[in-house]
Design a protein around this motif. Structure first.
Motif, PDB file in Angstrom:
ATOM      1  N   GLY A 258       0.815  -1.209   0.000  1.00 34.53           N
ATOM      2  CA  GLY A 258       0.000   0.000   0.000  1.00 34.53           C
ATOM      3  C   GLY A 258       0.846   1.255   0.000  1.00 34.53           C
ATOM      4  N   SER A 259       2.177   1.096  -0.110  1.00 36.41           N
ATOM      5  CA  SER A 259       3.072   2.254  -0.170  1.00 36.41           C
ATOM      6  C   SER A 259       4.354   1.842  -0.871  1.00 36.41           C
ATOM      7  N   GLY A 260       5.199   2.841  -1.201  1.00 34.33           N
ATOM      8  CA  GLY A 260       6.433   2.542  -1.905  1.00 34.33           C
ATOM      9  C   GLY A 260       7.436   1.757  -1.086  1.00 34.33           C
ATOM     10  N   ALA A 261       7.371   1.875   0.258  1.00 34.57           N
ATOM     11  CA  ALA A 261       8.338   1.191   1.105  1.00 34.57           C
ATOM     12  C   ALA A 261       7.927  -0.241   1.412  1.00 34.57           C
ATOM     13  N   ALA A 262       6.651  -0.564   1.321  1.00 34.74           N
ATOM     14  CA  ALA A 262       6.178  -1.917   1.619  1.00 34.74           C
ATOM     15  C   ALA A 262       6.553  -2.858   0.481  1.00 34.74           C
ATOM     16  N   PRO A 263       6.632  -4.165   0.738  1.00 39.47           N
ATOM     17  CA  PRO A 263       6.940  -5.113  -0.339  1.00 39.47           C
ATOM     18  C   PRO A 263       5.955  -4.993  -1.491  1.00 39.47           C
ATOM     19  N   ASP A 264       6.477  -5.009  -2.741  1.00 37.47           N
ATOM     20  CA  ASP A 264       5.600  -4.929  -3.904  1.00 37.47           C
ATOM     21  C   ASP A 264       4.548  -6.024  -3.855  1.00 37.47           C
ATOM     22  N   SER A 265       4.982  -7.210  -3.492  1.00 30.43           N
ATOM     23  CA  SER A 265       4.077  -8.349  -3.357  1.00 30.43           C
ATOM     24  C   SER A 265       4.802  -9.420  -2.556  1.00 30.43           C
ATOM     25  N   SER A 266       4.037 -10.307  -1.970  1.00 28.55           N
ATOM     26  CA  SER A 266       4.628 -11.439  -1.264  1.00 28.55           C
ATOM     27  C   SER A 266       3.690 -12.635  -1.368  1.00 28.55           C
ATOM     28  N   PHE A 267       4.273 -13.813  -1.278  1.00 26.68           N
ATOM     29  CA  PHE A 267       3.520 -15.067  -1.377  1.00 26.68           C
ATOM     30  C   PHE A 267       3.992 -15.983  -0.268  1.00 26.68           C
ATOM     31  N   ARG A 268       3.048 -16.589   0.458  1.00 27.06           N
ATOM     32  CA  ARG A 268       3.407 -17.434   1.594  1.00 27.06           C
ATOM     33  C   ARG A 268       2.660 -18.756   1.560  1.00 27.06           C
ATOM     34  N   ILE A 269       3.364 -19.792   2.003  1.00 27.77           N
ATOM     35  CA  ILE A 269       2.761 -21.097   2.234  1.00 27.77           C
ATOM     36  C   ILE A 269       3.156 -21.528   3.649  1.00 27.77           C
ATOM     37  N   SER A 270       2.170 -21.910   4.447  1.00 27.80           N
ATOM     38  CA  SER A 270       2.422 -22.348   5.822  1.00 27.80           C
ATOM     39  C   SER A 270       1.835 -23.741   6.030  1.00 27.80           C
ATOM     40  N   LEU A 271       2.617 -24.584   6.666  1.00 31.17           N
ATOM     41  CA  LEU A 271       2.151 -25.930   7.037  1.00 31.17           C
ATOM     42  C   LEU A 271       2.082 -26.016   8.547  1.00 31.17           C
TER      43      LEU A 271
END
Length: 275
Positions: A258-271
């Motif tokens: 939601g801002s320039g400093a935040a990660p552009d995108s991220s993907f997570r998988i949790s077990l």
């Protein structure tokens, strides 16, 4: 009963917290394990994803893969203790005529903490979590060094359930003590965060999960000189949890900045696994 099992699983794998809404319905003594794999999109920042997102601006584009392993022990219905190890693989690239590329595997940190749930208040169960980084690996001006008990994090959550929705409101912060290198002193910016988790139970096996968080990170300093501005780190995360059985579940989620400093995108998988 199947819904209550899924509620516990959703809480266990949700990215922002090591422990969650299963405290509403009683918990069995024993160990739980959560393994989280996270991929962070390219940007001009390096990120630490645990316990909440923090940023450090760098002069090249950075791609990061993070692996988090948590082991949690339920002492009784109100108290949990946990340990979390974090490692990463990062690749940095600098464009231009003198294009450079480098990559490395690294141990990032090892955290230890506890979570305590109080009796319910107005249909909400308050939960307090405190944790400390027993060891962290930090880099500054090509010097790598281990630091002990230099980062501390805490938060308070209000958790509740209204069939078929499980939700929690939380607020917290992180304090970073100064880190002394050979020629410089590094003070990473402290941070505050506030957010909301919502899980909609679609069936005894499946839930849709949403998280909205707003973070603020103070400027970082090297030897008393400010080296970054303050950052706003808003994020919206959408995911789903599937329960294989009462002891095992998997969660998949993605988030957008939601801002320039935040990660552009991220993907997570949790077990998630209960022993």
């Amino acid at each position: 009963m199947r819904y209550l099992s899924l509620i516990a699983l959703v809480a266990g794998v949700w990215a922002s917290e090591p422990i969650g809404i299963d405290t509403l319905f009683g918990k069995e003594k024993g160990f739980k394990s959560t393994t989280t794999f996270a991929l962070v999109g390219s940007s001009d920042y390096q990120y630490s994803l645990y316990p909440n997102t923090s940023a450090q601006r760098v002069s090249e584009q950075s791609k990061n893969v993070s692996l988090q392993q948590m082991l949690l022990y339920t002492v009784d219905s109100s108290l949990d203790v946990f340990a979390v190890g974090v490692g990463s693989y990062s690749k940095s690239e600098k464009d231009g005529e003198d294009f450079t590329s480098s990559s490395k595997f690294a141990f990032d940190s090892f955290w230890f903490g506890a979570s305590y749930s109080t009796p319910s208040i107005l249909d909400f169960v308050p939960q307090i979590t405190l944790q400390a980084a027993l060891i962290e690996r930090q880099s500054l001006e090509k010097e790598d060094k281990n630091f002990y008990l230099r980062s501390f994090s805490g938060d308070v959550r209000l958790q509740s359930f209204s069939d078929p929705v499980v939700y929690a409101l939380y607020v917290g912060g992180r304090y970073n003590h100064k880190r002394n290198f050979k020629e410089s002193k590094l003070k990473l910016g402290d941070s505050l965060f506030v957010g909301m988790d919502i899980s909609v139970l679609l069936s005894p096996k499946v839930s849709l999960d949403f998280e909205l968080e707003q973070g603020y990170q103070a400027p970082s300093k090297v030897s008393g000189i400010k080296t970054s501005s303050s950052y706003l780190l808003p994020s919206l995360t959408v995911g789903a949890t599937y329960s294989f059985n009462a002891n095992t579940a998997i969660a998949i989620s993605g988030s957008a900045a939601g801002s320039g400093a935040a990660p552009d995108s991220s993907f997570r998988i949790s077990l998630w696994k209960k022993f």
